[in-house]
Design an enzyme around this catalytic site. Structure first.
Site, PDB file in Angstrom:
ATOM      1  CE  LYS A  45      -2.938  -2.394   3.290  1.00  0.00           C
ATOM      2  NZ  LYS A  45      -3.329  -2.412   4.708  1.00  0.00           N
ATOM      3  N   GLY A  46       2.140   1.079   0.312  1.00  0.00           N
ATOM      4  CA  GLY A  46       3.023   2.212   0.605  1.00  0.00           C
ATOM      5  C   GLY A  46       3.190   3.221  -0.504  1.00  0.00           C
ATOM      6  CG  ASP A 105      15.301  -0.530   4.230  1.00  0.00           C
ATOM      7  OD1 ASP A 105      16.095   0.359   4.543  1.00  0.00           O
ATOM      8  OD2 ASP A 105      14.936  -1.410   5.038  1.00  0.00           O
ATOM      9  CE  LYS A 133      15.101   3.683   5.482  1.00  0.00           C
ATOM     10  NZ  LYS A 133      14.614   2.691   6.483  1.00  0.00           N
ATOM     11  CB  VAL A 155      11.132   7.539   7.257  1.00  0.00           C
ATOM     12  CG1 VAL A 155      12.487   8.123   7.605  1.00  0.00           C
ATOM     13  CG2 VAL A 155      11.225   6.673   6.011  1.00  0.00           C
ATOM     14  CG  ASP A 161       3.031   0.476   7.418  1.00  0.00           C
ATOM     15  OD1 ASP A 161       3.926   0.283   6.572  1.00  0.00           O
ATOM     16  OD2 ASP A 161       2.599  -0.421   8.169  1.00  0.00           O
ATOM     17  NE  ARG A 167      -0.314   1.452   4.985  1.00  0.00           N
ATOM     18  CZ  ARG A 167       0.749   0.694   4.663  1.00  0.00           C
ATOM     19  NH1 ARG A 167       1.727   1.201   3.958  1.00  0.00           N
ATOM     20  NH2 ARG A 167       0.820  -0.551   5.061  1.00  0.00           N
TER      21      ARG A 167
HETATM   22  P1  IMP Z   1      13.424  -3.706   1.171  1.00  0.00           P
HETATM   23  O1  IMP Z   1      12.996  -5.005   0.564  1.00  0.00           O
HETATM   24  O2  IMP Z   1      14.270  -3.916   2.409  1.00  0.00           O
HETATM   25  O3  IMP Z   1      14.067  -2.756   0.204  1.00  0.00           O
HETATM   26  O4  IMP Z   1      12.154  -3.023   1.772  1.00  0.00           O
HETATM   27  C1  IMP Z   1      11.151  -2.505   1.044  1.00  0.00           C
HETATM   28  C2  IMP Z   1       9.898  -2.312   1.859  1.00  0.00           C
HETATM   29  O5  IMP Z   1      10.132  -2.260   3.282  1.00  0.00           O
HETATM   30  C3  IMP Z   1       9.305  -0.977   1.511  1.00  0.00           C
HETATM   31  O6  IMP Z   1       8.489  -1.072   0.363  1.00  0.00           O
HETATM   32  C4  IMP Z   1       8.560  -0.606   2.774  1.00  0.00           C
HETATM   33  O7  IMP Z   1       7.273  -1.161   2.741  1.00  0.00           O
HETATM   34  C5  IMP Z   1       9.361  -1.241   3.889  1.00  0.00           C
HETATM   35  N1  IMP Z   1      10.268  -0.251   4.515  1.00  0.00           N
HETATM   36  C6  IMP Z   1      11.598  -0.155   4.388  1.00  0.00           C
HETATM   37  N2  IMP Z   1      12.093   0.875   5.095  1.00  0.00           N
HETATM   38  C7  IMP Z   1      11.035   1.456   5.694  1.00  0.00           C
HETATM   39  C8  IMP Z   1      10.893   2.602   6.569  1.00  0.00           C
HETATM   40  O8  IMP Z   1      11.853   3.315   6.952  1.00  0.00           O
HETATM   41  N3  IMP Z   1       9.625   2.884   6.978  1.00  0.00           N
HETATM   42  C9  IMP Z   1       8.542   2.150   6.600  1.00  0.00           C
HETATM   43  N4  IMP Z   1       8.631   1.094   5.778  1.00  0.00           N
HETATM   44  C10 IMP Z   1       9.869   0.740   5.327  1.00  0.00           C
END
Ligand code: IMP
Length: 181
Positions: A45-46, A105, A133, A155, A161, A167
């Protein structure tokens, strides 16, 4: 009365900065896809608020779709697999796809999603992410279009969220530690 801002340690990106970043990416997409009709795939949903902001500034034909994925990983850190909770509704074979993300992330989700879409024989796939990030990256992947560079902090806001809350803010901020500790 409780308000959301009370839970925020610091506003990192104002709504104005988010809108400016969205407009900048929209113009880059217009330029890069001027002879194409890309499919914008919003990750739920982000990325929903960013999708809504971004698409209204893109002045070429696009089509839109939505996907809901969660990433999970087994023993090794480098490989990610995604679980598709809701898939796109259209046939994307042969299409130029732009994944619209809220934040990259570790990069696991994006890498696994790109691999999944490539298996479906899309013509091309890129990613536009509101936030990046880079310091948290574990897998080697970069979004093609980056809105704003985010420090290595948790964040919330503008789609992001904490336990499904926050959100709905127009800004992105760092949550007070007392909220999650
Ligand atoms: P990744 O697979 O670690 O790159 O993470 C991606 C998903 O993790 C994002 O689409 C977010 O839903 C969640 N996420 C990563 N960092 C944050 C944050 O700082 N706040 C909230 N959600 C995060």
């Amino acid at each position: 009365m409780e308000n959301i801002l009370q839970d925020i340690e610091k506003v990192l990106f104002t709504h104005e900065e988010i809108v400016e970043a969205s407009k900048r990416i929209a113009k880059q997409i217009e330029e890069d896809y001027k002879d194409k009709e890309p499919v914008l795939i919003c990750t739920l949903k982000g990325a929903l608020p960013f999708m809504a902001e971004l698409m209204k500034h893109i002045d070429i034909h696009v089509v839109t779709d939505f996907i809901d994925v969660s990433s999970y990983h087994g023993g090794t850190e480098s490989t990610g697999t995604i679980l598709i909770k809701k898939d796109v509704g259209m046939d994307i074979a042969g299409r130029d796809v732009i994944i619209v993300e809220d934040i990259v992330d570790t990069g696991r989700t994006l890498k696994a999603l790109i691999e999944n879409l490539l298996e479906r024989k899309v013509a091309s796939v890129t990613c536009a992410s509101l936030l990046d990030k880079p310091e948290a990256r574990i897998v080697d992947i970069e979004p093609d279009y980056i809105g704003l560079i985010c420090p290595k902090a948790f964040v919330v806001g503008f789609g992001l969220d904490y336990e499904e809350r926050y959100r709905n803010t127009p800004y992105v901020g760092v949550l007070k530690e007392e909220i999650y500790s």
